[in-house]
Enzyme design. Sequence first.
Site, PDB file in Angstrom:
ATOM      1  N   ASP A 195      20.741  -1.756 -34.702  1.00  0.00           N
ATOM      2  CA  ASP A 195      20.089  -0.623 -34.042  1.00  0.00           C
ATOM      3  C   ASP A 195      20.640   0.614 -34.732  1.00  0.00           C
ATOM      4  OD1 ASP A 195      19.532   1.591 -32.439  1.00  0.00           O
ATOM      5  OD2 ASP A 195      19.573   0.413 -30.605  1.00  0.00           O
ATOM      6  N   HIS A 196      19.818   1.274 -35.532  1.00  0.00           N
ATOM      7  CA  HIS A 196      20.394   2.335 -36.366  1.00  0.00           C
ATOM      8  C   HIS A 196      20.926   3.500 -35.525  1.00  0.00           C
ATOM      9  CE1 HIS A 196      16.519   4.412 -35.985  1.00  0.00           C
ATOM     10  NE2 HIS A 196      17.113   5.495 -36.441  1.00  0.00           N
ATOM     11  N   HIS A 258      16.819   1.858 -28.623  1.00  0.00           N
ATOM     12  CA  HIS A 258      17.723   2.994 -28.845  1.00  0.00           C
ATOM     13  C   HIS A 258      18.130   3.683 -27.536  1.00  0.00           C
ATOM     14  CE1 HIS A 258      16.465   2.362 -32.867  1.00  0.00           C
ATOM     15  NE2 HIS A 258      15.361   3.070 -32.831  1.00  0.00           N
TER      16      HIS A 258
HETATM   17  C1  BG6 Z   1      12.847   4.119 -35.332  1.00  0.00           C
HETATM   18  C2  BG6 Z   1      11.465   4.149 -34.774  1.00  0.00           C
HETATM   19  O1  BG6 Z   1      13.565   3.035 -34.810  1.00  0.00           O
HETATM   20  O2  BG6 Z   1      13.521   5.324 -35.001  1.00  0.00           O
HETATM   21  C3  BG6 Z   1      10.713   5.348 -35.277  1.00  0.00           C
HETATM   22  O3  BG6 Z   1      10.778   2.963 -35.134  1.00  0.00           O
HETATM   23  C4  BG6 Z   1      11.472   6.617 -35.009  1.00  0.00           C
HETATM   24  O4  BG6 Z   1       9.420   5.428 -34.674  1.00  0.00           O
HETATM   25  C5  BG6 Z   1      12.893   6.482 -35.529  1.00  0.00           C
HETATM   26  O5  BG6 Z   1      10.816   7.682 -35.667  1.00  0.00           O
HETATM   27  C6  BG6 Z   1      13.715   7.672 -35.118  1.00  0.00           C
HETATM   28  O6  BG6 Z   1      14.976   7.574 -35.724  1.00  0.00           O
HETATM   29  P1  BG6 Z   1      15.842   8.858 -36.027  1.00  0.00           P
HETATM   30  O7  BG6 Z   1      17.120   8.320 -36.570  1.00  0.00           O
HETATM   31  O8  BG6 Z   1      15.056   9.667 -37.006  1.00  0.00           O
HETATM   32  O9  BG6 Z   1      15.986   9.559 -34.712  1.00  0.00           O
END
Ligand code: BG6
Length: 509
Positions: A195-196, A258
Amino acid sequence: MSDTRPAALHQRQPAPPCIFVIFGASGDLTKRKLIPALFNLSCVGLLPEKFAIVGVAITPGNDQTFRDQMSADIKQFSTHPVDPQQWDPFVAGCYYLHGDLNDQSAYTALKEKLDAVRQARGIPGGNVVFNLAITPTLFGNVAAHLGDAGLLHETPDGFRRVIIEKPFGRDLDSARELNNELHGNLKEAQIYRIDHYLGKETVQNIMVFRFANMIFEPNWNRRYVDSVQITVAERLGVENRGGYLDNYGVLRDMVQNHMLSVLSLIAMEPPGNISGDAVRNEKVKVLEAIRPMEPEEVLENCVRGQYGAGIIDGRQVPAYRDEPSVNPHSNTETYAALRLFVENWRWADVPFYLRTGKRLAKHLTQVVIRFKRTPLMLFGEKVHSEAGPNALILNIQPEESITIMIRAKKPGPNIVVDTIPLDFDYSEFGKQSPATGYETLLHDCMIGDMTLFHREDSVDASWRIVNPILDVWGALPPRDFPDYDAGTWGPASADKLLERDGRQWENPS
Ligand code: BG6
């Protein structure tokens, strides 16, 4: 006093010798995130000396074409200027296998390739990470093929770990099916569900902030906290992912993973130590304490929206239904707001308001903890109601900061109380080298630290929260889409959700 940190966190050490296999090596994730992140790890000395990357994809190619392609892509996607002295040895350790992931012979070829690479680079032991940067519908099959080829068998000197990216299913049933498929060939301890968001520095800081300070934790409960807001607002629309997003919607894409993860970090009990399982045990308890809603509760507590045309950065942008690869009659939500309750002793009756949306007024991820009013209005009701209450604002992105809103007397002869911010800016704390967000996570996988990865039970628990909402929204198509203009803070119904409780969203100006 005992120190309960696992050795790995005292000081990061290079990962042990291993081969990093990327399935889907010709795809977007590989060039945008995985290779730049591995390169960054190599630049800071966190990759082992005995290391190689093996890319696997259906696109025809060989080691050299792969290296050429990576060398061209890194110029665009590296987070810092590429120094050939660092890049050349890194890319020399990249290999390629052209193969069809649905064909068992590709896995036999992979086994041979791994042996050859191990020998060529003198990599001892049998450690391999398989990163599945491919469409989720293939996860189960690829794991089965890897298992059949004997590639998932671990030995004392050889770990076999598999990294997968969300979405982990489309709903509770498909998520369980996926977990069952994976478990047919893998132990849970071999599955790294990435989960980034959990790789973000400021998200990781939530635990440190809560559990390394004594002054906040005593107030971190229903006695003092009025409500919690978690916002993930994006200015971006669907970009080139219209097909995917139209099929999933933001509830599945952002909330199920997230946002519920951030919520559990905010609401969890202090773990006994910070080993992967101790932390994940506490996180999952939070999710399990959120009771799945009955259909009428969904109607009362959940709001969805979809953007129409509007203005972003002074530029006219199209409505969601006019975006490429989106169904022109789509009922998919691009905005979701939820009012959730964590039903335990710490949090009973404290609303957690979550909202996320595309094409909103600002790019902002933040958590706001609002505190209750003081029990006595010593300085008069007017003074108290005019000055805002105490709040703690954790800004996760794009600014990385912590603000505490406190009340203070304005200088002057009269008692005039105002609210002022006490600010802490993360960037002033220490210079960070620019990163993709994947560095910590990939390194954690190589060293076997699962703390920041989703465990099967937490995936299950978050789908149990989201599933009843999906059911109700699926059964009752929205009648008013599009219901917010691009460039605004979302549909009016989301404001009403809080107004009913006498509260409002914290929208920065
Ligand atoms: C991803 C989603 O996991 O997270 C995207 O699939 C979203 O739709 C993105 O834009 C948002 O990530 P961050 O790190 O830019 O907030």
